[in-house]
Design an enzyme around this catalytic site. Structure first.
Site, PDB file in Angstrom:
ATOM      1  N   LYS A  83      38.748  -3.194   4.932  1.00 52.63           N
ATOM      2  CA  LYS A  83      37.943  -4.088   5.594  1.00 52.63           C
ATOM      3  C   LYS A  83      38.895  -4.959   6.820  1.00 52.63           C
ATOM      4  CE  LYS A  83      34.160  -6.868   3.969  1.00 52.63           C
ATOM      5  NZ  LYS A  83      33.576  -8.050   3.184  1.00 52.63           N
TER       6      LYS A  83
HETATM    7  O1  G3P Z   1      31.227 -10.077   2.021  1.00 55.43           O
HETATM    8  C1  G3P Z   1      30.801 -10.682   3.235  1.00 55.43           C
HETATM    9  C2  G3P Z   1      29.589 -11.406   2.851  1.00 55.43           C
HETATM   10  O2  G3P Z   1      28.475 -10.581   2.178  1.00 55.43           O
HETATM   11  C3  G3P Z   1      29.606 -12.865   2.631  1.00 55.43           C
HETATM   12  O3  G3P Z   1      28.452 -13.530   2.391  1.00 55.43           O
HETATM   13  O4  G3P Z   1      27.180 -15.349   1.351  1.00 55.43           O
HETATM   14  O5  G3P Z   1      29.789 -15.467   1.940  1.00 55.43           O
HETATM   15  O6  G3P Z   1      27.876 -15.095   3.653  1.00 55.43           O
HETATM   16  P1  G3P Z   1      28.284 -15.039   2.645  1.00 55.43           P
END
Ligand code: G3P
Length: 218
Positions: A83
């Protein structure tokens, strides 16, 4: 549509993998920190639980170090998807790793223009963050619609749209309606997909009526 779980909690991953409906896992530095485990060890463990792509994120911001980290992460297991952030150096790293046959997930995508660049850099996945766009009062799902529409114009783009920062089942349903390839969501959200009060009510009724028959299938 593929379902990835967005966690580094191996107990949660094992639980979901047992349903047979889990296609992959995504992690990020925040989720690794939350797990309290060593990054390389937890990625290796996750790769033994699921056969599908497991995203492991580089931690450097410059091309040379990102590439070194990416190669090291890719060496953990065949199903690691490295990533990288959607920056100039991140996309340079994406191109170099993709050309070498490594899966790459370009993360922190917040605009259709950025998604075009990720596809041109040969990304396996691009991760638009819908929840964080909703959080600032914009429409996260509109970004998914735009990216899916653009990618469809160019069959040579092989990049899959991986909807990230998912906050609830409707993000997943809307993503499916738009034809997004993958969603990654916390385990709690994926579990919500199973639930409906009328399913519970109907099953309770069937169980009660079946008991009245006094029969047994086995
Ligand atoms: O892994 C990346 C993403 O899914 C993060 O989500 O909830 O931290 O905005 P969030």
């Amino acid at each position: 549509m593929k379902f990835f779980v967005d966690t580094a909690d191996t107990a949660e991953i094992r639980d979901l993998a047992a349903t047979g409906l889990l296609d992959g896992v995504t992690t990020n530095p925040s989720l690794i920190a939350k797990s309290g485990k060593k990054f390389l060890d937890v990625v290796a463990e996750i790769c033994t639980i699921v056969a599908g792509p497991v995203s492991a994120e580089v931690t450097a911001n410059d091309f040379d170090t990102m590439l070194k980290e990416g190669r090291k992460l890719a060496g953990i297991a065949k199903n690691v998807a490295v990533k990288v952030p959607l920056t100039v150096d991140g996309l340079k790293t994406c191109k170099a790793l993709s050309d070498a046959g490594t899966m790459v997930n370009v993360t922190l995508c917040f605009s259709p223009a950025q998604a075009i660049l990720a596809a041109k850099a040969g990304a396996t996945f691009v991760s638009p963050f819908v929840g964080r766009l909703d959080d600032i009062g914009t429409d996260g799902m509109k970004l998914i619609e735009d990216i899916v529409t653009i990618y469809r114009q160019y069959p040579a783009f092989r990049t899959e749209v991986l909807v990230a920062s998912v906050r609830g089942p409707m993000h997943i349903v809307e993503s499916a309606k738009l034809g997004a390839h993958v969603v990654t969501a916390p385990a709690s959200v994926l579990k919500q997909l199973f639930a409906h009060p009328l399913t519970d009510k109907g099953l309770a009724q069937f169980n009660a009526d079946w008991k009245k028959t006094g029969q047994s299938v086995l």
